[in-house]
Scaffold this active site. Structure first.
Site, PDB file in Angstrom:
ATOM      1  N   PRO A  99       0.814  -1.215   0.000  1.00  0.00           N
ATOM      2  CA  PRO A  99       0.000   0.000   0.000  1.00  0.00           C
ATOM      3  C   PRO A  99       0.854   1.274   0.000  1.00  0.00           C
ATOM      4  O   PRO A  99       0.372   2.347  -0.348  1.00  0.00           O
ATOM      5  CB  PRO A  99      -0.833  -0.105   1.284  1.00  0.00           C
ATOM      6  CG  PRO A  99      -0.207  -1.164   2.093  1.00  0.00           C
ATOM      7  CD  PRO A  99       0.593  -2.027   1.186  1.00  0.00           C
ATOM      8  N   GLU A 127       2.057  -7.997   8.435  1.00  0.00           N
ATOM      9  CA  GLU A 127       2.316  -6.550   8.494  1.00  0.00           C
ATOM     10  C   GLU A 127       3.241  -6.097   7.376  1.00  0.00           C
ATOM     11  O   GLU A 127       3.671  -4.961   7.351  1.00  0.00           O
ATOM     12  CB  GLU A 127       2.923  -6.182   9.859  1.00  0.00           C
ATOM     13  CG  GLU A 127       2.002  -6.413  11.035  1.00  0.00           C
ATOM     14  CD  GLU A 127       0.726  -5.579  10.965  1.00  0.00           C
ATOM     15  OE1 GLU A 127       0.800  -4.385  10.620  1.00  0.00           O
ATOM     16  OE2 GLU A 127      -0.344  -6.136  11.241  1.00  0.00           O
ATOM     17  N   ARG A 165      -4.290  -7.679 -20.502  1.00  0.00           N
ATOM     18  CA  ARG A 165      -5.278  -7.224 -21.495  1.00  0.00           C
ATOM     19  C   ARG A 165      -4.664  -6.300 -22.532  1.00  0.00           C
ATOM     20  O   ARG A 165      -5.253  -6.041 -23.566  1.00  0.00           O
ATOM     21  CB  ARG A 165      -6.480  -6.593 -20.817  1.00  0.00           C
ATOM     22  CG  ARG A 165      -6.203  -5.309 -20.109  1.00  0.00           C
ATOM     23  CD  ARG A 165      -7.378  -4.807 -19.259  1.00  0.00           C
ATOM     24  NE  ARG A 165      -8.680  -4.961 -19.855  1.00  0.00           N
ATOM     25  CZ  ARG A 165      -9.251  -4.084 -20.672  1.00  0.00           C
ATOM     26  NH1 ARG A 165      -8.596  -2.981 -20.981  1.00  0.00           N
ATOM     27  NH2 ARG A 165     -10.441  -4.301 -21.184  1.00  0.00           N
ATOM     28  N   ASP A 180      -9.570   6.458 -21.651  1.00  0.00           N
ATOM     29  CA  ASP A 180      -9.938   7.881 -21.722  1.00  0.00           C
ATOM     30  C   ASP A 180      -8.714   8.701 -21.431  1.00  0.00           C
ATOM     31  O   ASP A 180      -7.883   8.337 -20.661  1.00  0.00           O
ATOM     32  CB  ASP A 180     -11.024   8.206 -20.693  1.00  0.00           C
ATOM     33  CG  ASP A 180     -12.361   7.656 -21.133  1.00  0.00           C
ATOM     34  OD1 ASP A 180     -12.631   7.646 -22.338  1.00  0.00           O
ATOM     35  OD2 ASP A 180     -13.133   7.253 -20.241  1.00  0.00           O
TER      36      ASP A 180
END
Length: 180
Positions: A99, A127, A165, A180
């Protein structure tokens, strides 16, 4: 403005370091990714750090060196799993899902597969991962968003999907990868 980009490249190989390889079974077998694997457009391999431990309990965690709550994944089994995945391959990108890492984008994914044929994704737990892993392997920390999950398996799936993809032959039409 819309544009389409297919990456014309050799087969992309994903190597996922995880203590829960079974978590990937359904998603990778039932999706477009599963078809891409079956048609040999991409490959996905799993390496369980528990297979690289020497103790009878196959421990992959320990208390953090500097203290603090919880446990961290220890370096040695992860490093050995990565070395097994890397083998003698030359164009390898090593990513730790975290994160705290750089936010992953489609552009980041495109840049990775322009330079690398093998992508090693390290899915942490507890952790986190012993900091020596990043330093020794010269790995890049990557995040899929501003939230915390229980492990790196879901982010690994997201990154495999987002990168795969963009590889020619994974999707039916190039318009399917529009941005976009």
């Amino acid at each position: 403005m819309r544009f389409y980009v297919y990456i014309e490249s050799v087969m992309i190989h994903f190597h996922i370091i995880t203590i829960f390889p079974e978590m990937f079974d359904s998603y990778f077998k039932e999706s477009i990714i599963g078809r891409a694997i079956k048609s040999s457009v991409i490959s996905v391999h799993f390496y369980n750090p528990r297979d690289y431990t020497k103790d009878k309990h196959k421990n992959v965690d320990n208390k953090a060196y500097g203290g603090g709550p919880g446990m961290v994944m220890i370096a040695k089994p992860i490093i050995q799993a990565v070395l097994k995945a890397k083998g003698k391959k030359k164009k390898v990108k090593i990513i730790i899902l975290s994160p705290a890492g750089k936010k992953f984008t489609n552009t980041h994914g495109r840049n990775i597969i322009k330079k690398y044929t093998d992508i090693i994704l390290i899915a942490g737990r507890y952790e986190g991962i012993d900091a020596r892993v990043k330093k020794i392997l010269k790995a890049e920390e990557v995040s899929i968003g501003d939230f915390i999950l229980t492990g790196g398996e879901l982010p690994s799936m997201v990154i495999v999907d987002a990168i795969a993809r963009q590889v020619k032959g994974v999707l039916g039409k190039k318009e399917s990868i529009e941005e976009d």
